[in-house]
Structures are given as C-alpha cells and as structure tokens.
Design an enzyme around this catalytic site. Structure first.
Site, PDB file in Angstrom:
ATOM      1  N   GLY A  40      25.853 -11.374 -34.455  1.00 38.59           N
ATOM      2  CA  GLY A  40      26.415 -12.331 -33.511  1.00 38.59           C
ATOM      3  C   GLY A  40      26.582 -11.683 -32.146  1.00 38.59           C
ATOM      4  O   GLY A  40      25.583 -11.452 -31.453  1.00 38.59           O
ATOM      5  N   HIS A  73      13.191 -10.410 -36.404  1.00 39.87           N
ATOM      6  CA  HIS A  73      14.561  -9.918 -36.229  1.00 39.87           C
ATOM      7  C   HIS A  73      15.368  -9.885 -37.526  1.00 39.87           C
ATOM      8  O   HIS A  73      16.238  -9.038 -37.681  1.00 39.87           O
ATOM      9  CB  HIS A  73      15.271 -10.817 -35.212  1.00 39.87           C
ATOM     10  CG  HIS A  73      16.675 -10.416 -34.919  1.00 39.87           C
ATOM     11  ND1 HIS A  73      16.997  -9.224 -34.296  1.00 39.87           N
ATOM     12  CD2 HIS A  73      17.853 -11.041 -35.171  1.00 39.87           C
ATOM     13  CE1 HIS A  73      18.311  -9.141 -34.163  1.00 39.87           C
ATOM     14  NE2 HIS A  73      18.853 -10.222 -34.692  1.00 39.87           N
ATOM     15  N   SER A 102      21.481  -6.037 -35.552  1.00 38.16           N
ATOM     16  CA  SER A 102      21.606  -6.901 -34.388  1.00 38.16           C
ATOM     17  C   SER A 102      22.918  -6.538 -33.670  1.00 38.16           C
ATOM     18  O   SER A 102      23.134  -5.369 -33.342  1.00 38.16           O
ATOM     19  CB  SER A 102      21.553  -8.367 -34.822  1.00 38.16           C
ATOM     20  OG  SER A 102      21.434  -9.221 -33.729  1.00 38.16           O
ATOM     21  N   TRP A 103      23.801  -7.512 -33.421  1.00 36.49           N
ATOM     22  CA  TRP A 103      25.104  -7.157 -32.852  1.00 36.49           C
ATOM     23  C   TRP A 103      25.826  -6.162 -33.764  1.00 36.49           C
ATOM     24  O   TRP A 103      26.588  -5.311 -33.280  1.00 36.49           O
ATOM     25  CB  TRP A 103      25.978  -8.406 -32.656  1.00 36.49           C
ATOM     26  CG  TRP A 103      27.431  -8.076 -32.574  1.00 36.49           C
ATOM     27  CD1 TRP A 103      28.369  -8.224 -33.559  1.00 36.49           C
ATOM     28  CD2 TRP A 103      28.124  -7.472 -31.465  1.00 36.49           C
ATOM     29  NE1 TRP A 103      29.593  -7.761 -33.140  1.00 36.49           N
ATOM     30  CE2 TRP A 103      29.470  -7.305 -31.858  1.00 36.49           C
ATOM     31  CE3 TRP A 103      27.732  -7.066 -30.199  1.00 36.49           C
ATOM     32  CZ2 TRP A 103      30.427  -6.745 -31.009  1.00 36.49           C
ATOM     33  CZ3 TRP A 103      28.690  -6.509 -29.350  1.00 36.49           C
ATOM     34  CH2 TRP A 103      30.019  -6.351 -29.756  1.00 36.49           C
ATOM     35  N   ASP A 146      10.272  -8.495 -33.244  1.00 32.16           N
ATOM     36  CA  ASP A 146      11.631  -8.984 -33.022  1.00 32.16           C
ATOM     37  C   ASP A 146      11.734  -9.463 -31.576  1.00 32.16           C
ATOM     38  O   ASP A 146      11.655  -8.663 -30.641  1.00 32.16           O
ATOM     39  CB  ASP A 146      12.623  -7.845 -33.287  1.00 32.16           C
ATOM     40  CG  ASP A 146      14.077  -8.277 -33.202  1.00 32.16           C
ATOM     41  OD1 ASP A 146      14.364  -9.316 -32.596  1.00 32.16           O
ATOM     42  OD2 ASP A 146      14.930  -7.536 -33.732  1.00 32.16           O
TER      43      ASP A 146
END
Length: 377
Positions: A105, A356, A172-173, A328
């Site tokens: 996120g 991703h 990711s985050w 990605d």
C-alpha cells in the site's frame, strides 16, 4: 506474441543475480553467456534442495509454490497511542523462529494468503494491519499516520510478543517499510526478504501516477483520469488527495475506486479482472487510496528523496534477498537495480516473467525459497 508452445517461450530465462541457484537457465545482462545452474542453499554448498514438497519453477500457479493455508493461533489488538489500535495475528509454530510480514500500500492490509510464504512448522509468523488499514482502527485514519509511526508500532508489537529479533519480509510498500525499519533498528533484524522495491522517490511516484505507466496501460489510465477535471490533471496525486480527504462521500468513494483500480489493474504481468474487482469494495478502496495518497503527497515523510538508498550502509551486514519482477510497472526495476548497486552483498533476482504481484508463479517460488533459506538463522 510468444505463445506457450513457441520455441521462444520454452527458452525464456529467469534472470537471476545472487547466490541462490536455480535449476533453470539465466542470463546476466552484461552479456555473459547463458549458463545452467543447480538449486543450492549457498554458492559453496553443492547439496540440492528437497523439491518433493512442491515444484519450483516453470509452473502456472503461485499455489504450486506456497505452503498450505493455515489459521492464526493467536490474534489481538494492540493500542499503540491514544488514537490507533493495531490488529495483529500469529500463525505457524508458537515456539518457532519469528518472521514478520509487512503488507503493501500503504493501506492494503494483510490477507490469509500472506501467511503462505513461510514454513509453518519452523516459523512463528507475525502479521499485522498498519495504521488505518484492514482491521486496525480507526478505519482509513490519516492523523498520526506516517512511516515513523509505523516503525514505532513494529517495535511495540515486537516487544509485546516477547520477540528479540526476527526475519523481516516486505513487498512493494512493504519493502519501503522494511528498509525504514531495518535502517532504524538494524540490531533487531536477522534477515530481509524484499520484493518489488519501492523507496518513494519522486520519480517513482511520477512514473506511476503522472506520466510513465500511462503509456503502457492507456485504457486503464483513462479510468484513472476520469474523476479529475482537465485543469487539475497536471498534478494527479494532489487532485486525488483533495477529493480523498474532502467531505463529499460520493466523490471520495468514486476517487478511491478509480485510484485502487489503476493499481490493481497494473499489478500483474497479465491483467487480472478479478484483481481489479477488489477496487469495488468501498471500505477497502477508501483505506487503500486515502492512506497511499496521504503518504505519497508527503514524500513518505522521509528527510530527503533518496533516504532509504542513501542510508543502506547501515544494513549491508544483514543477510538480504531482493526479488524484482522485470515487467513491474508499479514499482519499476530501476529502483531495485539502484538498491542492488548500493548493496552488492544482497542476493538479487530479476524475474523475467513477472510484474509487480507477489503471487506470480516465479516470484512466489523465489520468495518461498528465500524464506526457506533463512530458516537456519
């Protein structure tokens, strides 16, 4: 263009840098010839890894590589300040080796699938919803919600659960938060498993939310543009932020859905309509879009644009595996490559047939393999 039965598709290599070896061809981008490697724990161990539990590479489903579904044996809420309560859960072996999972996120929350990267017989698996996300409360709250509040929360969870050190896993985050946490508390991290590297540099944000990925997914981009008037489209993140933090609930939900659908639609190598439908869940979409946009317009609350890569010397002694999808578009490979150059000791995997998402088959296989490797720590 290259169908499943073509000669090219059967030869397309998984591009790998690092010390975990894979029984599949790989190509080094500098022009070295294609070589065949066998799967080993380390460069010097010539022993093969037991593949009897599940197939490794080349299958069509992430489930082929993940551990079976498990239930949490413990869950609760931890009050971390006067406003926020953090939902956490524990799975696997209560007496096992601790590993903590950081979701993406920010704002996405954890799912039952996130438990499956880890051997439940060996690991004590800790997962939690970050501030405002998932089952943490208040829902979608932005007050006192920064990277550094989250880093402090992680330490409170660690202490609450009586854990000394743990393996840290984030994509990711989640990779952003993992790097932030490790650079702040390197003495509490046994190893890092990072996927889809994201450091919130301005150019990374502009690529995805302003001009870049839009050229690859022009059809999906039109839906992302739709809620914003032409006059405001020169700064899409700010335009969305005004609406996601405004008082008009109808506009907020419309924008939350459009923001979330853009990311869900571009997350995989091949567009997954069922994944895009996640954006139709209003509560989740508002959490996801509001919290993401809040962090992004504030530059992740970092001191400088390249703080995480600049400060990597603080953690270069920590064992680390980096897994990056070649295609990605949410978190392009440029950032993972920049981190790799600053951290050559870390194992680095560039996955040819991946975007991703963590649950694309070869990506999932490498993440499980890395977690299996660190069982010995």
């Amino acid at each position: 263009m290259f169908g499943a039965g073509s000669a090219w598709s059967t030869r397309l290599p998984l591009i790998i840098y690092g010390t975990l070896r894979v029984n599949r061809p790989f190509r080094v981008c500098s022009g070295f010839p294609v070589k065949q490697r066998t799967l080993c724990d380390t460069p010097n161990s010539r022993k093969s890894v037991d593949n009897s539990r599940k197939p490794m590479f080349g299958s069509t489903a992430a489930d082929d590589h993940l551990y079976p579904n498990i239930e949490a044996y413990n869950h609760g809420k931890l009050k971390v300040d006067g406003l926020h309560e953090i939902y956490y859960e524990q799975c696997g072996n209560p007496s096992g080796k601790p590993v903590v999972f950081f979701h993406g996120g920010p704002g996405s929350g954890v799912t039952v699938h996130d438990r499956r990267f880890f051997d439940p017989k060996v690991y004590r698996i800790v997962l939690f919803d970050q501030r405002g996300a998932g089952r943490s409360t208040p829902n979608a709250e932005l007050k006192d919600n920064t990277t550094w509040h989250l880093v402090a929360d992680i330490e409170k969870i660690r202490k609450h659960l009586g854990i000394d050190k743990w393996v840290v896993f984030g994509g990711s985050w989640g990779s952003t938060l993992a790097l932030s946490y490790a650079e702040t508390h390197p003495d509490k991290v046994k190893a890092l498993i990072l996927r889809g590297i994201f450091t919130l540099r301005r150019k990374e944000l502009l690529w995805f939310y302003q001009d870049g990925a839009s050229h690859l997914f022009p059809d999906l981009w039109e839906n992302y543009l739709a809620p914003i008037p032409d006059v405001e489209r020169h700064d899409m993140m700010s335009a969305y932020y005004r609406r996601l933090t405004g008082d008009d609930e109808k506009t907020k939900i419309q924008c939350a859905r459009a923001w979330s659908a853009w990311e869900c639609g571009t997350a995989k190598l091949l567009i997954d309509e069922s994944h895009i439908q996640k954006a139709d869940e209003d509560k989740w979409a508002v959490q996801f879009a509001r919290i993401e946009c809040h962090y992004f317009v504030h530059g992740g609350f970092f001191k400088c644009d390249d703080q995480l890569i600049r400060d990597v010397d603080k953690i270069r002694h920590i064992p680390c595996t980096i897994v990056q999808g070649r295609y990605d578009v949410v978190c392009p490979a440029r950032t993972a490559w920049d981190l790799h150059k600053k951290w050559p000791e870390a194992e680095f995997y560039m996955v040819s047939l991946a975007g991703h998402a963590s649950r694309e088959p070869d990506t999932a296989a490498l993440l499980v393999q890395a977690a299996d490797k660190y069982k010995s720590l």
